[in-house]
Design a protein around this motif. Structure first.
Motif, short mmCIF file in Angstrom:
data_model
loop_
_atom_site.label_atom_id
_atom_site.label_comp_id
_atom_site.label_asym_id
_atom_site.label_seq_id
_atom_site.Cartn_x
_atom_site.Cartn_y
_atom_site.Cartn_z
N ARG A 69 3.30 4.50 -4.58
CA ARG A 69 4.17 3.34 -4.43
C ARG A 69 4.26 2.97 -2.96
O ARG A 69 4.62 3.80 -2.12
N MET A 70 3.92 1.72 -2.66
CA MET A 70 3.89 1.28 -1.28
C MET A 70 5.27 1.36 -0.64
O MET A 70 6.25 0.87 -1.19
N GLY A 71 5.32 2.00 0.53
CA GLY A 71 6.59 2.15 1.24
C GLY A 71 7.32 3.43 0.92
O GLY A 71 8.41 3.68 1.46
N ASN A 72 6.76 4.29 0.06
CA ASN A 72 7.41 5.55 -0.29
C ASN A 72 7.09 6.60 0.76
O ASN A 72 5.93 6.79 1.13
N GLY A 112 5.09 11.11 6.65
CA GLY A 112 4.32 9.87 6.63
C GLY A 112 4.90 8.89 5.62
O GLY A 112 5.93 9.14 5.00
N VAL A 113 4.21 7.77 5.47
CA VAL A 113 4.65 6.75 4.51
C VAL A 113 3.40 6.12 3.90
O VAL A 113 2.39 5.90 4.58
N ILE A 114 3.46 5.86 2.60
CA ILE A 114 2.33 5.22 1.91
C ILE A 114 2.32 3.73 2.27
O ILE A 114 3.29 3.02 2.04
N ARG A 115 1.20 3.28 2.85
CA ARG A 115 1.08 1.88 3.25
C ARG A 115 0.31 1.05 2.24
O ARG A 115 0.58 -0.14 2.09
N TRP A 116 -0.68 1.64 1.58
CA TRP A 116 -1.44 0.88 0.59
C TRP A 116 -1.95 1.81 -0.49
O TRP A 116 -2.02 3.03 -0.30
N GLY A 117 -2.26 1.24 -1.63
CA GLY A 117 -2.78 2.02 -2.73
C GLY A 117 -3.67 1.16 -3.61
O GLY A 117 -3.47 -0.05 -3.73
N LYS A 118 -4.67 1.78 -4.22
CA LYS A 118 -5.56 1.06 -5.14
C LYS A 118 -6.20 2.06 -6.08
O LYS A 118 -6.29 3.25 -5.79
N ALA A 123 -4.82 6.36 -1.66
CA ALA A 123 -3.62 5.96 -0.93
C ALA A 123 -3.89 6.00 0.56
O ALA A 123 -4.54 6.92 1.07
N GLY A 124 -3.39 4.99 1.27
CA GLY A 124 -3.44 4.97 2.72
C GLY A 124 -2.11 5.40 3.28
O GLY A 124 -1.06 4.84 2.92
N VAL A 125 -2.10 6.41 4.13
CA VAL A 125 -0.87 7.01 4.65
C VAL A 125 -0.79 6.81 6.16
O VAL A 125 -1.75 7.10 6.88
N GLU A 126 0.33 6.29 6.63
CA GLU A 126 0.58 6.22 8.06
C GLU A 126 1.40 7.43 8.48
O GLU A 126 2.39 7.78 7.84
#
Length: 513
Positions: free
Chosen positions: A391-394, A411-417, A426-429
């Motif tokens: 979930r984006m922003g989690n 970190g925080v999830i920025r994108w997912g597909k 998932a892309g994590v910052e």
């Protein structure tokens, strides 16, 4: 007009069931189908379109049948997309089925119009041929645009060759002067639908919640015409260049042969977004802008600011990606689970080999594979059924697998597909390598006498950031005071400026009370 290179399914050698080729009977069947449950209706329609696309038919008859299918396909796609989660990738069996059916419907409709268009390429001199080609090409462009947008709306990758075919159709329609011809039931022109697909892709929709994607599409329907397309050689300063021979949308990078590209100038669109942002910040309601679609479910100013950044060419990668230095990580997500994890009194003891099954928000580590790494983030992947929903922003915490003494990184999830083979990516910052669990006791409000869990992110001299708090949503109010408890010590603080807001947390600066 240049000959089109389109990818179509091969005719079936022995179809078990022939398609319905009588227009009146097909119309009656489609009418009956509208009373069926969405998933059942979609499965039957995908099968029927698949049979049609793999049968040898006269092009005029195929065009009539495809037109009859079109409205039912669009209605079911909207119904299926609306059933997907509002935030996150469609990982459950039910949601994956709905997403796959929506994409399959869009792809089969595009196949149908491809077959019609290819058959009509050689009918230029026949009576009525021009009108038939205009209908076929404009409807095909609408179908190709829709299959790409449906992919983004369901967090899946666009079909292979989809962008290349869309670029071809746009060029062919431009040669004929049909760009302003209405191409879909909503009254959008072919040119509008092409620009809408480009701008949605450039907004990086995998970073958005589904309501944010829907509002973005509504914005593009109203304001997308402000983005101007012209030959690349005429404008070296345009934000984006489109290579018609590529299988990708526009890019915001220089190219040696700009004259062969189209330039997408977004300056007027970005100027309009700035004016909308100013109106919102001056107290106007988001609905007053004429954008009522799901407006109550999003942060309007935040979305418009992100769209402005993306469409002015600001979504450039800050750090180079590298092959990962580690293969797998353990991941826990959700503020409550991370707070317990970072609290020395309640730290869980993971098993030597972390299992991938439990939902991450329950505090059990899930196993993810590292795809790539960079200075400020990483991409991770796992089987969709073995991890909690992306979930984006989690927020999440992660560390190298099988290293019980290693520190957890916040970190925080920025994108997912969704990727092939039911894999979720998932892309994590990375936010902080040394965040800590704290408890806040606010001086007023419903939480005045209760301890509110939060995460404290220390100041970072290298990044020039001050001390920050990551709070669950609903507690932030600038200047609000609280007692901050950390490792048995208390200090008085006030909530400062809002750094970031996601559907799951508010990241705020810490100020002395």
């Amino acid at each position: 007009m240049s000959l089109l290179t389109l990818h179509t399914p091969k005719p079936g050698q022995a179809l078990k069931q022939a398609p319905e080729t009588r227009p009146a009977a097909l119309a009656e069947w489609l009418d009956q189908l509208s009373g069926k449950p969405g998933e059942e209706a979609a499965q039957r329609l995908v099968a029927e379109l698949g049979r049609l696309n793999r049968s040898e038919l006269d092009e005029d008859l195929r065009a009539r049948l495809t037109l009859l299918h079109e409205t039912a396909v669009q209605r079911l796609i909207e119904q299926l997309v609306a059933s997907l989660p509002e935030n996150g990738t469609p990982q459950s069996v039910v949601h994956r089925q709905a997403a796959n059916l929506a994409c399959e419907l869009a792809i089969e409709l595009a196949h149908a119009w491809k077959l019609v268009s290819l058959a009509l390429q050689h009918r230029r001199s026949l009576f009525g041929g021009t009108k038939a080609r205009q209908t076929a090409l404009t409807h095909l462009l609408a179908a190709l645009s829709n299959q790409i947008c449906t992919s983004y709306r369901s967090y899946t990758s666009p079909p292979l060759h989809g962008w290349h075919e869309l670029h071809q159709l746009h060029a062919a329609i431009g040669e004929e002067g049909w760009g302003d011809v209405v191409a879909d039931d909503a009254g959008h022109s072919a040119e509008t639908l092409y620009r809408r697909a480009l701008l949605l892709a450039l907004a990086d929709p995998y970073r958005f919640t589904r309501p944010e994607i829907e509002v973005t599409l509504a914005c593009l329907s109203k304001f997308g015409q402000l983005a101007e397309l012209r030959r690349g050689g005429q404008d070296r300063k345009a934000a984006f260049l489109i290579n018609p021979g590529s299988d990708s949308p526009a890019v915001n990078e220089d190219t040696e042969d700009a004259s062969a590209c189209l330039a997408l100038d977004t300056q007027a669109l970005c100027k309009h977004l700035r004016s909308l942002l100013a109106r919102l910040r001056n107290g106007e309601d988001f609905r007053s802008l004429g954008l009522t679609e799901m407006a109550h479910r999003i942060n309007g100013p935040h979305l418009l600011a992100r769209l402005h950044q993306a469409w002015r060419g600001g979504n450039r990668r800050g750090f180079k990606r590298y092959a990962p230095g580690l293969t797998h990580v353990e991941v826990i997500s959700g503020i409550s689970a991370i707070h317990r994890l970072f609290d020395p009194k309640h730290k869980p003891v993971p098993s030597p080999q972390a299992t991938a099954g439990p939902p991450a928000d329950q505090g059990e580590p899930a196993r993810w594979q590292v795809a790539n790494d960079s200075a400020n983030g990483l991409a991770i992947s796992a089987h969709a059924q073995e991890v909690a929903q992306v979930r984006m922003g989690n927020p999440l915490a992660l560390r190298e697998e099988n290293t019980a003494d290693a520190a957890w990184l916040l970190g925080v999830i920025r994108w997912g597909k969704m990727s092939k083979g039911q894999v979720v990516v998932a892309g994590v910052e990375k936010l902080s390598p040394n965040a800590a669990s704290v408890v806040l006791r606010f001086a007023e409000g419903s939480a005045a006498n209760l301890g509110q869990p939060a995460l404290l992110i220390p100041a970072n001299a290298v990044l020039q950031t001050e001390e920050r708090l990551l709070l669950p949503q609903g507690h932030y109010q600038r200047g609000r005071t609280a007692d901050l408890w950390h490792q048995g010590e208390r200090r008085r603080i006030a909530l400062g400026g809002l750094v970031e807001q996601t559907p799951f947390f508010d990241l705020v600066e810490v100020e002395p009370a």
